[in-house]
Design an enzyme around this catalytic site. Structure first.
Site, PDB file in Angstrom:
ATOM      1  N   GLU A   1       0.997  -1.413  -0.072  1.00  0.00           N
ATOM      2  CA  GLU A   1       0.050   0.005  -0.080  1.00  0.00           C
ATOM      3  C   GLU A   1       1.306   1.181  -0.051  1.00  0.00           C
ATOM      4  O   GLU A   1       1.895   1.401   0.154  1.00  0.00           O
ATOM      5  CB  GLU A   1      -0.978   0.509   1.266  1.00  0.00           C
ATOM      6  CG  GLU A   1      -1.751  -1.317   1.501  1.00  0.00           C
ATOM      7  CD  GLU A   1      -2.262  -0.688   2.768  1.00  0.00           C
ATOM      8  OE1 GLU A   1      -2.832  -0.279   3.810  1.00  0.00           O
ATOM      9  OE2 GLU A   1      -3.188  -2.221   3.120  1.00  0.00           O
TER      10      GLU A   1
ATOM     11  N   LYS B   1       2.534   4.850   1.495  1.00  0.00           N
ATOM     12  CA  LYS B   1       2.001   5.330   2.696  1.00  0.00           C
ATOM     13  C   LYS B   1       1.698   6.830   2.577  1.00  0.00           C
ATOM     14  O   LYS B   1       2.343   7.655   2.803  1.00  0.00           O
ATOM     15  CB  LYS B   1       2.892   5.127   3.573  1.00  0.00           C
ATOM     16  CG  LYS B   1       4.072   5.363   5.589  1.00  0.00           C
ATOM     17  CD  LYS B   1       4.736   4.788   5.447  1.00  0.00           C
ATOM     18  CE  LYS B   1       5.199   5.588   7.211  1.00  0.00           C
ATOM     19  NZ  LYS B   1       4.522   6.433   7.288  1.00  0.00           N
TER      20      LYS B   1
ATOM     21  N   ASP C   1       1.002  10.641   3.581  1.00  0.00           N
ATOM     22  CA  ASP C   1       1.844  11.370   5.303  1.00  0.00           C
ATOM     23  C   ASP C   1       0.931  11.767   5.728  1.00  0.00           C
ATOM     24  O   ASP C   1       0.932  13.475   4.745  1.00  0.00           O
ATOM     25  CB  ASP C   1       3.364  12.357   3.877  1.00  0.00           C
ATOM     26  CG  ASP C   1       3.950  12.723   5.197  1.00  0.00           C
ATOM     27  OD1 ASP C   1       3.891  13.050   6.348  1.00  0.00           O
ATOM     28  OD2 ASP C   1       5.071  13.044   4.391  1.00  0.00           O
TER      29      ASP C   1
ATOM     30  N   TYR D   1      -7.055   2.293   5.542  1.00  0.00           N
ATOM     31  CA  TYR D   1      -6.172   1.202   4.976  1.00  0.00           C
ATOM     32  C   TYR D   1      -6.427   0.255   6.339  1.00  0.00           C
ATOM     33  O   TYR D   1      -5.307  -0.360   6.158  1.00  0.00           O
ATOM     34  CB  TYR D   1      -4.617   1.760   4.989  1.00  0.00           C
ATOM     35  CG  TYR D   1      -3.949   3.114   6.709  1.00  0.00           C
ATOM     36  CD1 TYR D   1      -3.804   1.957   8.079  1.00  0.00           C
ATOM     37  CD2 TYR D   1      -3.669   3.999   6.611  1.00  0.00           C
ATOM     38  CE1 TYR D   1      -3.375   2.719   9.200  1.00  0.00           C
ATOM     39  CE2 TYR D   1      -3.363   5.200   7.701  1.00  0.00           C
ATOM     40  CZ  TYR D   1      -3.648   3.712   9.110  1.00  0.00           C
ATOM     41  OH  TYR D   1      -3.117   4.856   9.758  1.00  0.00           O
TER      42      TYR D   1
ATOM     43  N   LYS E   1      10.331   3.523   3.586  1.00  0.00           N
ATOM     44  CA  LYS E   1      10.331   5.094   3.199  1.00  0.00           C
ATOM     45  C   LYS E   1      10.868   5.404   2.447  1.00  0.00           C
ATOM     46  O   LYS E   1      12.135   4.625   2.356  1.00  0.00           O
ATOM     47  CB  LYS E   1      10.672   5.839   4.636  1.00  0.00           C
ATOM     48  CG  LYS E   1       9.980   4.982   6.184  1.00  0.00           C
ATOM     49  CD  LYS E   1       8.617   6.684   6.717  1.00  0.00           C
ATOM     50  CE  LYS E   1       9.894   7.096   7.563  1.00  0.00           C
ATOM     51  NZ  LYS E   1       8.938   7.796   7.910  1.00  0.00           N
TER      52      LYS E   1
ATOM     53  N   CYS F   1      11.614  47.676  -0.156  1.00  0.00           N
ATOM     54  CA  CYS F   1      10.617  46.204  -1.401  1.00  0.00           C
ATOM     55  C   CYS F   1      11.838  46.227  -2.326  1.00  0.00           C
ATOM     56  O   CYS F   1      12.460  47.241  -2.567  1.00  0.00           O
ATOM     57  CB  CYS F   1       9.830  47.035  -1.846  1.00  0.00           C
ATOM     58  SG  CYS F   1       8.934  46.077  -3.496  1.00  0.00           S
TER      59      CYS F   1
ATOM     60  N   CYS G   1      10.633  48.358  -5.487  1.00  0.00           N
ATOM     61  CA  CYS G   1      10.389  49.769  -5.659  1.00  0.00           C
ATOM     62  C   CYS G   1      11.361  50.532  -4.368  1.00  0.00           C
ATOM     63  O   CYS G   1      10.632  51.423  -4.936  1.00  0.00           O
ATOM     64  CB  CYS G   1       9.358  49.437  -5.566  1.00  0.00           C
ATOM     65  SG  CYS G   1       7.857  49.386  -4.090  1.00  0.00           S
TER      66      CYS G   1
ATOM     67  N   CYS H   1       5.003  45.197   0.736  1.00  0.00           N
ATOM     68  CA  CYS H   1       5.164  46.098   0.527  1.00  0.00           C
ATOM     69  C   CYS H   1       3.650  47.012   0.026  1.00  0.00           C
ATOM     70  O   CYS H   1       2.612  46.294  -1.058  1.00  0.00           O
ATOM     71  CB  CYS H   1       5.243  45.608  -1.219  1.00  0.00           C
ATOM     72  SG  CYS H   1       6.005  47.360  -2.031  1.00  0.00           S
TER      73      CYS H   1
ATOM     74  N   CYS I   1       4.892  49.302  -7.766  1.00  0.00           N
ATOM     75  CA  CYS I   1       5.456  48.208  -7.315  1.00  0.00           C
ATOM     76  C   CYS I   1       4.826  47.117  -8.368  1.00  0.00           C
ATOM     77  O   CYS I   1       4.056  46.996  -9.167  1.00  0.00           O
ATOM     78  CB  CYS I   1       5.273  48.093  -6.487  1.00  0.00           C
ATOM     79  SG  CYS I   1       5.831  46.237  -5.745  1.00  0.00           S
TER      80      CYS I   1
HETATM   81  S1  IVH Z   1      -0.907   0.851   8.952  1.00  0.00           S
HETATM   82  C1  IVH Z   1      -0.238  -0.909  12.980  1.00  0.00           C
HETATM   83  N1  IVH Z   1      -0.717   1.473   5.988  1.00  0.00           N
HETATM   84  O1  IVH Z   1       1.589   5.598   9.369  1.00  0.00           O
HETATM   85  C2  IVH Z   1      -0.177  -1.537  11.379  1.00  0.00           C
HETATM   86  N2  IVH Z   1      -0.302   3.054   8.725  1.00  0.00           N
HETATM   87  O2  IVH Z   1       3.603   4.440  11.936  1.00  0.00           O
HETATM   88  C3  IVH Z   1      -0.917   0.204  11.101  1.00  0.00           C
HETATM   89  N3  IVH Z   1       0.297   5.687   7.304  1.00  0.00           N
HETATM   90  O3  IVH Z   1       1.140   7.069  11.278  1.00  0.00           O
HETATM   91  C4  IVH Z   1      -0.276   1.068   9.968  1.00  0.00           C
HETATM   92  N4  IVH Z   1      -0.236   4.928   5.444  1.00  0.00           N
HETATM   93  O4  IVH Z   1      -1.105   6.208   9.940  1.00  0.00           O
HETATM   94  C5  IVH Z   1      -1.083   1.668   7.993  1.00  0.00           C
HETATM   95  N5  IVH Z   1      -1.554   1.830   3.965  1.00  0.00           N
HETATM   96  C6  IVH Z   1      -0.973   2.820   5.791  1.00  0.00           C
HETATM   97  C7  IVH Z   1       0.009   3.666   5.989  1.00  0.00           C
HETATM   98  C8  IVH Z   1      -0.161   3.927   7.722  1.00  0.00           C
HETATM   99  C9  IVH Z   1       0.467   5.722   6.339  1.00  0.00           C
HETATM  100  C10 IVH Z   1       0.938   5.821   8.899  1.00  0.00           C
HETATM  101  C11 IVH Z   1      -0.322   5.235  10.151  1.00  0.00           C
HETATM  102  C12 IVH Z   1       1.117   5.930  11.285  1.00  0.00           C
HETATM  103  C13 IVH Z   1       2.362   5.678  10.505  1.00  0.00           C
HETATM  104  C14 IVH Z   1       2.814   4.021  10.980  1.00  0.00           C
END
Ligand code: IVH
Length: 683
Positions: free
Chosen positions: A113, A115, A117, A226, A313, A407, A410, A425, A431
């Site tokens: 999946e 991740k 942010d 997720y 990551k 500025c 100008c 400004c 300007c």
């Molecule tokens: S699973 C027990 N799946 O990443 C495991 N987490 O440290 C539960 N996050 O802040 C997490 N995308 O919110 C999972 N596809 C994904 C995710 C995800 C982002 C975040 C989660 C947490 C951090 C995990």
């Protein structure tokens, strides 16, 4: 409508609206127009107002917010919210795979999946209803942010009953702010003289903690689920439960994939490492999970994280380079943003020469000195930023960066209001970048649509002293601009191109200027660039004030009567018209023939008192909003569906056949646009 029928209709409307929300916000495939949706919503709002005892906290009408949370209550998670083990290397992924195989053998499947942010959230549902939304907190107890989460359109307030929704369940996911919303929000913050958010994650976290859910509702947050937790889930594996969650109404990423082995996982990672930039939201890696619940159980947990999942990551893209200078960019509203000029450095495939420094506080925080060696980072973020300074490399006589007092463009002394983060400004009229930005706004497609003047041409006109404001555009003569030219250098790409005013270009520009004289008033109003009067606000204003003179002469209180105009916008409009230079510009534009009135009727009487209208279809002269305002201003009411209470069905082109049939059946008078105008003649 009696109580029982109202109850039935509220239930019906709630179901219909929720389905349309799902189509729009989860599947991104709307099946009805915004207008039809608004009408359904309006009917529901009216019914709930008439029968407040039938209003429900999970009604779709609650999505606009309204509740105020002073202190967010701390609540215990039913299932602890763990974090994930992180890795940045394929070698560690191999180690993870080995550990898994040791415990469960070779017969297993991975689910990969994105991740996301953003901010982790636990959504608790009982009997299919959202009862609580809680942040991660310390993993055991988090903040109850339900009021704000309710405003997120992709979070279902009630689950669709597809037969297998467990009585109790918790959906875990990530709340995030899409790039588009983030950019809009920061633009608004900057023009409000407020410090912008550093990245979409901070913006999402800040939005969840807003005390007024009405404001959170405007932040356009989104949410991916997720993980689903509960005792009676339909499937015995993660992937299938996510698919069920989708059927129940949750938003699930379409990019989740099952993988049989590490090679496939590496492919997934490689793909998204490159393609992450095509997404409209930030990701900082990929999460790899074991699919089967049984195998997950067997692998178990460490104190902090599951042994059945790992986050890969993406390496944060950082570079080390020298700060050469700090420049100050001036925006349309005069806000000054400091920008670091860097020794060019390669960072994830592009040459970075500049980085955002946000505001004076950020410079102070970093204690930046000219010639410092700095660390530049480009995470999921759109603009690179300076995250660190290497003071060991600093010369003894290095000069600290002190925010400009004048500025750059100008030379006007900059101002910073007491307690505000931003400098600006005040030289609005002279300007150059402020003039340029105002003209660029005026000529843009949604305003006057004179785009043949774009791509650097306006800049040339300003540099040659031919235009200082938008009215000057209409004085331009062929002979003045034919033959002008300039080379424009693109620093980022290291290219330069010549912009010139050739015969054809000049003709196009003059034609577009001529054509713009028939652009309707609402767009001219938007084009004037009155602060806070965007496209939508301009559209709301014109049905109420049919000419610029009426708008100019309106009082603060009269402006507040327009739906969607609050004190901030009203003040800005009043301020704009108090400026004599603005009036001069409007008069010049008016003399040139631009549209400063709608030419449509705008009246306020009791003519339609007690009359109920239904509007359907598309009209030639008026927009539906304008028709609605006309009816309401004259004492009438507009509803969404034909019933025995309806007096008129105002029928446009392509109207719904069902509405016509019903009107005929109930003997409701059907009128077209010109018959409607005839009714107005009586005034
Ligand atoms: S699973 C027990 N799946 O990443 C495991 N987490 O440290 C539960 N996050 O802040 C997490 N995308 O919110 C999972 N596809 C994904 C995710 C995800 C982002 C975040 C989660 C947490 C951090 C995990």
């Amino acid at each position: 409508m009696d109580f029982e029928r109202a109850q039935k209709r509220i239930r019906e409307l709630t179901g219909i609206i929720e389905k349309h929300n799902y189509n729009y916000y989860v599947l991104a495939k709307p099946v009805i127009s915004d207008y039809e949706y608004d009408m359904l919503m309006k009917e529901l709002i009216e019914l709930e107002e008439r029968y407040p005892e039938l209003a429900d906290i999970n009604s779709p009408t609650q999505r606009v917010g309204g509740q105020v949370t002073k202190d967010f209550p701390v609540v215990r998670h039913k299932y602890p919210m763990l974090s994930l083990g992180n890795t940045y290397s394929k070698k560690e992924l191999q180690d993870f795979d080995n550990r898994v195989r040791k415990v469960i053998g070779d017969g297993f499947e991975y689910v990969c999946e994105l991740k996301y942010d953003g901010v982790a959230i636990g959504l608790v549902y009982e009997n299919g209803q959202l009862v609580r939304a809680v942040t991660r907190g310390d993993g055991f107890r988090g903040d109850d942010v339900t009021n704000n989460v309710r405003t997120i359109k992709s979070v279902p307030l009630r689950l669709f009953d597809s037969g297998n929704v467990p009585d109790e369940l918790e959906a875990r996911g990530e709340i995030f702010m899409p790039h588009k919303s983030f950019l809009q929000l920061n633009e608004a913050k900057i023009s409000n003289n407020e410090p912008p958010f550093a990245n979409p994650r901070n913006a999402a976290a800040g939005s969840l903690k807003l005390q007024e859910s009405k404001i959170a509702a405007l932040r356009k947050l989104d949410c991916f689920i997720y993980k689903v937790l509960g005792e009676y889930l339909p499937a015995d594996n993660h992937y299938d439960n996510l698919q069920s969650a989708k059927k129940w109404g949750f938003k699930i990423s379409e990019f989740t994939e099952k993988c049989d082995n590490l090679d496939q996982v590496y492919k997934y990672i490689g793909y998204w490492e490159k393609e992450r930039k095509s997404l409209d939201f930030d990701i900082d890696g990929v999460v790899i999970k074991i699919n089967s619940d049984k195998q997950q159980e067997k692998l178990g947990y460490t104190a902090k994280s599951p042994r059945w999942a790992i986050a890969y990551k993406f390496p944060t893209q950082q570079a080390y380079t020298r700060l050469l200078d700090v420049k100050y960019q001036v925006g349309r509203t005069g806000v000054v943003t400091p920008v670091a000029v860097l020794q060019p450095v390669q960072l994830s495939g592009t040459t970075v020469k500049r980085a955002s420094l946000y505001n004076a506080d950020r410079i102070k925080q970093l204690q930046l000195h000219i010639n410092d060696m700095v660390v530049v980072e480009k995470g999921g973020e759109i603009i690179p930023k300076i995250v660190d300074v290497d003071i060991t490399e600093r010369d003894d006589d290095a000069q600290p960066v002190s925010f400009a007092t004048r500025c750059d463009e100008c030379n006007t002394p900059l101002v910073r209001k007491e307690g505000e983060a931003l400098h600006y400004c005040p030289n609005k009229k002279e300007c150059p970048p402020q003039i340029l930005a105002k003209i660029e706004h005026f000529i843009s497609r949604k305003a006057m649509n004179i785009e043949s003047l774009g791509q650097g041409r306006t800049e040339i006109l300003i540099k040659n002293g031919l235009v200082k404001n938008i009215a000057d555009l209409y004085d331009l003569k062929y002979e003045q601009i034919y033959g002008l030219e300039k080379s424009i250098v693109n620093e980022l790409e290291g290219t330069s191109k010549k912009i010139s005013f050739r015969k054809k270009t000049v003709e196009n520009i003059l034609n577009a200027l001529e054509k713009s004289k028939s652009v309707p008033f609402e767009r001219v109003l938007y084009a004037l660039g009155i602060r806070y009067v965007g496209e939508t606000v301009a559209k709301r204003i014109t049905p109420h004030f049919s000419s610029i003179d009426k708008l100019m002469n309106s009082s603060f209180e009269q402006l507040l009567e327009v739906p969607e105009i609050g004190e901030k916008i009203a003040k800005s409009i009043i301020l704009f018209f108090q400026d004599k230079d603005n009036i001069d510009i409007i008069n010049r534009l008016r003399n040139k023939g631009l549209q400063f009135e709608t030419g449509k009727k705008e009246i306020s009487t009791g003519l339609f008192e007690g009359k109920v209208f239904v509007i359907s279809g598309v009209f030639g002269k008026y927009s539906r909003q304008e028709l609605k305002t006309l009816i309401e201003n004259n004492g009438g009411k507009v509803t969404g569906s034909v019933s025995s209470n309806t007096d008129y069905l105002l029928a446009g082109d392509n109207m719904g056949p069902e509405k016509r049939r019903k009107a005929v059946e109930l003997d409701v008078r059907i009128i077209n646009e010109s018959e409607f105008e005839d009714l107005l003649k009586d005034i």
